[in-house]
Design an enzyme around this catalytic site. Structure first.
Site, short mmCIF file in Angstrom:
data_model
loop_
_atom_site.label_atom_id
_atom_site.label_comp_id
_atom_site.label_asym_id
_atom_site.label_seq_id
_atom_site.Cartn_x
_atom_site.Cartn_y
_atom_site.Cartn_z
N CYS A 78 7.19 -27.50 73.20
CA CYS A 78 8.00 -28.10 74.24
C CYS A 78 7.03 -28.79 75.19
O CYS A 78 5.90 -28.37 75.31
CB CYS A 78 8.80 -27.04 75.00
SG CYS A 78 9.93 -26.11 73.96
N HIS A 94 13.50 -17.59 72.73
CA HIS A 94 13.02 -18.58 73.69
C HIS A 94 14.21 -19.31 74.33
O HIS A 94 14.26 -19.46 75.56
CB HIS A 94 12.11 -19.57 72.97
CG HIS A 94 11.50 -20.61 73.86
ND1 HIS A 94 10.22 -20.51 74.37
CD2 HIS A 94 12.00 -21.79 74.33
CE1 HIS A 94 9.96 -21.57 75.11
NE2 HIS A 94 11.03 -22.37 75.10
N GLU A 95 15.16 -19.77 73.51
CA GLU A 95 16.30 -20.51 74.06
C GLU A 95 17.24 -19.58 74.83
O GLU A 95 17.79 -19.98 75.86
CB GLU A 95 17.06 -21.20 72.92
CG GLU A 95 16.21 -22.11 72.06
CD GLU A 95 15.39 -23.11 72.87
OE1 GLU A 95 15.85 -23.54 73.95
OE2 GLU A 95 14.28 -23.46 72.43
N HIS A 100 15.90 -19.25 78.27
CA HIS A 100 16.27 -20.34 79.17
C HIS A 100 17.65 -20.10 79.76
O HIS A 100 17.88 -20.34 80.96
CB HIS A 100 16.25 -21.68 78.42
CG HIS A 100 14.88 -22.27 78.26
ND1 HIS A 100 13.98 -22.37 79.29
CD2 HIS A 100 14.26 -22.80 77.16
CE1 HIS A 100 12.86 -22.93 78.86
NE2 HIS A 100 13.00 -23.20 77.56
N HIS A 128 9.36 -22.09 81.32
CA HIS A 128 8.17 -22.03 80.47
C HIS A 128 7.02 -21.38 81.22
O HIS A 128 6.87 -21.55 82.44
CB HIS A 128 7.75 -23.44 80.04
CG HIS A 128 8.66 -24.02 79.01
ND1 HIS A 128 8.80 -25.38 78.80
CD2 HIS A 128 9.50 -23.44 78.12
CE1 HIS A 128 9.67 -25.60 77.84
NE2 HIS A 128 10.11 -24.43 77.41
#
EC number: 3.4.24.-
Length: 864
Positions: A180, A350-351, A354, A360
């Site tokens: 990313c 990870h998503e 968010h 991050h």
């Protein structure tokens, strides 16, 4: 990597699988279907240890059924280890919903499908900081972490049960790299923050709040048609989904967040949305389908789409920041980029991070991550450098804490329905039927209220210390506040008095005003524009000037817009909707708390002859975050207007007024569309007024009652005194004489010297005239009181006066001898009898009758 020697031992209480509806055959070959071993009823074996019993072959274990406890001996790099495992029952709460489609498009729903619990959690014997996550649904797949420096993957296919288990170091995995855009995060703590997010059984036994309570994410995984074709056997697809969910649960447990798989949907015939290699377009399409189709029929907190479709660029997933619990944005899209479940699970984590408000990680050492390089790889790093992340950094922990305290995640405190009945197993950290508590393995149980050998409460304990309503092994009383409100839209929760758990989090309903009228509640959060600016730019931040805000958001570029279109271009706002677009703030910190400043633009605008300096920034949140930071739904944009769908619309569309009308003016609507009544009014419609039972009201009533009693007593005493006075006036001096005998004691006056008659000597004793006020009581010995009780009473009225004056006579014969019985001594401290006070000046005029007077009354003998 050398192959490992494996054995299984110590099986206890393996439950027999329950029958399930037939799963679809999506085109797998006959060989593939035969590769998976059939499940038969398992058998119970005696407790065995490595030193005392021969090992049992793993093939025999997997083919005879899955036990609830499993101990596996494993050789890792020449060292022998024992994995102590328990079935992870929190992974699949209840009986989840499975959805697939027939060739004609008919949706098939298996509500309450009986998934065999084939996933385990545990640790390595003798290594307290280790953890193991393993699934034996079809072969063996899992992860063993001995320490941050030593992590291994385990894999054994269903057709390879006779072969040795393949063990690989994490560093040896060759996963496709993904990245990313680097987020030069400005939130760099200058000192270590306190670690408030420990696992539940390590918490201190204090009052808990939203940070330290265990949260649970109810997850639905959706497999698109490309994923289904990759795993044509539905059971194989289901097993892989369980393995991914198990790793997600393992990753989030240190944050006090559990992940529960409540549903799996497989698009077995065709994709139900338009697929795209652009992750932003795909995410927009998926979230729209989730909101209109999936969410109404399958309640959940987050939905994650898994696809084999390759995304353009290096990204492997995308989500919307801080969107958990939102019906519009809580979801993500993920690319199944590896045959290893570890890489896929790390990407989904990870998503999902968010969605939970995690940004991050900053590069460098500002966000410590366990383990040295090259093993150092955290889940929220922008680039994984071909290594999947296994842990969350301290920055992620602090970001989650901040999001929770800002009101995010109200849905995470609602636990799924109870699980299907299963056999009891002490030590699995789930309270089974017949158990009072379960604190896990003996070496990890720190609950002083629970006996980890019997899973029963210790003597004297009322509850287990697994919830905020239990303190020092005693239940908190009903009404004790167990969860504080986090903002204007949150309501406090109180213990019920019969459970250690705090009730689910309840918030005000959509449309209820908050922040002094600056916003309304939406999805449990108060969408004040000022608070949004302060969450992004720190204390002191305020909304930008209206002209600066309108100018930026109506242009439709990186500095201001109403969001991105599915194609990725920025959409300008209408002037009416400008406040509902991108956040435009002033003052506060130089760097934001979320993301990083990629570019900055300044401009001087003129309004009414006055020049206004405006400054706008382009925030970089990372390529995997779909939208810029827009004003939250519910932000006030005018009188009676709020932001809904990034447009300024009437607040009545939220239905708060309609719901509030059911409360009859004595309450507000909560997030469940029920009335939360004002104090003194009874649910469910707040129509019935309750009797005042508060402590204040009770105290006032008692005070009034006591005052009334005192008034009545005073009136009664006054009435009796008046009546006594009137009777005394009617009876004359007899009332006065009785008062001298039995009246209350009075303070004696000054001693007076008695007068003597001329020609007489001082008498030893003189009889006092009845005083005008009562004399003090005479202390009479009890024995003498008994003798006096037999004597006659004194005359009731005085003798008549004789006009003849008594004249003194010559002294008569000598006085008779004193009585044989000595008189009682005067009490200590009592004045001599001659000093007793009398009325007036103490002089006494004696009048003698013409005939001899009768002997003195018996009572006067007290003074002889």
């Amino acid at each position: 990597m050398r192959l490992a020697l494996l054995w299984a031992l110590g099986l206890l209480g393996a439950g027999s699988p329950r029958p399930s509806p037939p799963l679809p055959n999506i085109g797998g070959t006959e060989e593939e279907q035969q590769a998976s071993p059939e499940r038969t009823q398992s058998r119970s074996l005696e407790n065995q240890v490595v030193q005392d019993s021969p090992p049992i072959n793993l093939t025999e274990v997997l083919q005879t059924g899955l036990p609830e406890t499993l101990r596996i001996g494993l050789e890792l790099d020449g060292e022998n280890h024992i994995l102590e495992l328990q079935q992870n029952r929190d992974l699949v709460p209840g009986r989840p919903t499975l959805v697939w489609y027939q060739p004609d498009g008919t949706r098939m729903v298996s509500e309450g499908h009986s998934l065999e619990n084939c996933c385990y959690r545990g640790r390595v014997q003798g290594r307290p900081s280790s953890w193991v996550s393993l699934c034996a649904c079809s072969g063996i797949r899992g992860l063993v972490v001995l320490s941050p420096e030593r992590s291994y993957t385990l894999e054994l296919g269903p057709g390879d049960l006779q072969r040795p288990l393949i063990v690989s170091r994490i560093q040896d995995l060759l996963l496709p790299g993904h990245t990313c855009a680097p987020s030069w995060h400005a939130f760099v703590p200058t000192e270590a923050a306190p670690d408030l997010l420990l696992e539940q059984h390590h918490l201190r036994r204090l009052k808990r709040d939203v940070v330290t309570e265990t949260k649970i994410v109810e997850l639905v995984i959706v497999a698109d048609n490309s994923e289904v074709r990759k795993y044509p056997d539905f059971q194989q697809l289901l097993n892989r989904t369980l393995e991914v969910a198990l790793l997600l649960d393992t990753f989030f447990q240190p944050l006090n967040v559990r992940v529960a798989l409540v549903g799996l949907e497989a698009w077995t015939q065709r994709d139900l949305i338009e697929m795209s290699s652009n992750p932003a377009v795909l995410l927009d399409n998926f979230l729209r389908w989730r909101r209109t189709d999936l969410l109404p029929r399958l309640p959940h907190d987050s939905a994650q789409l898994v696809t084999v479709t390759s995304f353009s660029g290096p990204m492997v997933g995308m989500a919307i920041q801080n969107s958990i619990c939102s019906p519009d944005f809580s979801g993500g899209v993920n690319m199944d980029h590896s045959t290893s479940i570890l890489g896929v699970a790390s990407s989904i984590a990870h998503e999902l991070g968010h969605s939970l408000g995690l940004d991050h990680d900053s590069p460098g050492n500002s966000c410590p991550c366990p383990g040295p390089a090259p093993a150092k790889s955290c889940i929220m790093e922008a680039s994984t450098d071909f290594l999947p992340g296994l842990n969350f950094s301290n920055c992620s922990r602090w970001a989650l804490e901040k999001a929770l305290l800002d009101g995010m995640g109200s849905c995470l405190f609602e636990w799924p329905p109870s699980r299907a009945p299963m056999s009891s197993l002490c030590g699995n950290m789930f309270v089974d039927p017949g158990e009072q508590c379960d604190c896990g393995f003996p070496d990890e149980c720190t609950d002083p209220c629970c006996d980890y050998f019997t899973c029963q409460l210790r003597p004297g304990a009322q509850c287990a210390s697994d919830g905020p309503c239990c303190q020092n092994c005693k239940l908190q009383p009903a009404g004790w506040q167990c969860r504080l409100p986090t903002d204007d839209c949150d309501l406090p929760e109180f213990c019920l008095g019969d459970s250690s758990q705090c009730p689910p989090d309840i918030r005000l309903g959509d449309g209820e005003p908050c922040a002094s009228g600056e916003a309304v509640c939406m999805h449990g959060r108060c969408a004040s524009y000022t608070r949004q600016c302060q969450s992004l730019w720190g204390p002191g931040a305020q909304p930008a000037a209206p002209l600066c805000l309108q100018t930026a958001n109506t242009r439709g570029n990186a500095f201001g817009s109403c969001g991105r279109s599915p194609s990725g271009s920025y959409m300008p706002c209408n002037l009416r909707d400008a406040i509902c677009g991108q956040l435009q703030c002033q003052w506060g910190r130089n760097q934001p708390l979320l993301g990083s400043v990629q570019d900055q633009l300044s401009e001087v605008l003129e309004a009414n002859g006055t020049q206004l300096n405006c400054s706008w920034v382009d925030l970089d949140l990372g390529n995997d975050v779909a939208q810029p930071l827009l004003a939250l739904p519910g932000t006030a944009c005018g009188p009676g207007l709020v932001c809904i769908g990034h447009r300024c619309q009437p607040v009545d569309l939220l239905g708060a007024q309609e719901c509030r009308s059911k409360c009859h003016g004595h309450g507000v609507c909560d997030s469940s569309r029920h009335c939360h009544c004002d104090e003194g009014w009874a649910p469910p419609d707040c129509m019935t007024q309750l009797r005042a039972t508060s402590s204040l009201t009770t105290g006032l009533l008692l005070s009034l009652l006591l005052l009334l009693v005192l008034v009545l007593l005073g009136a009664s005493y006054w009435y009796r005194a008046r009546l006594h006075q009137r009777l005394c006036q009617l009876k004359g001096s007899s009332c006065q004489y009785r008062a001298a005998q039995s009246g209350p004691p009075e303070r004696p006056g000054p001693p007076q010297r008695a007068q003597q008659m001329p020609g007489t000597k001082q008498a030893n004793v003189s009889f006092p005239v009845p005083p005008s006020r009562p004399l003090p009581p005479n202390p009479v010995p009890k024995k003498l009181q008994a003798e006096l009780a037999d004597r006659s009473n004194p005359p009731t009225r005085p003798l008549p006066a004789d006009p003849v004056v008594w004249r003194p006579k010559p002294q008569g014969p000598t006085k008779p001898p004193p009585p044989r019985k000595p008189l009682p001594a005067n009490p200590q401290g009592r004045p001599p009898l001659g000093d007793l006070p009398g009325p007036g000046d103490g002089s006494l005029q004696l009048v003698v009758p013409s005939r001899p007077a009768p002997p003195p009354p018996a009572a006067s003998s007290l003074y002889l």
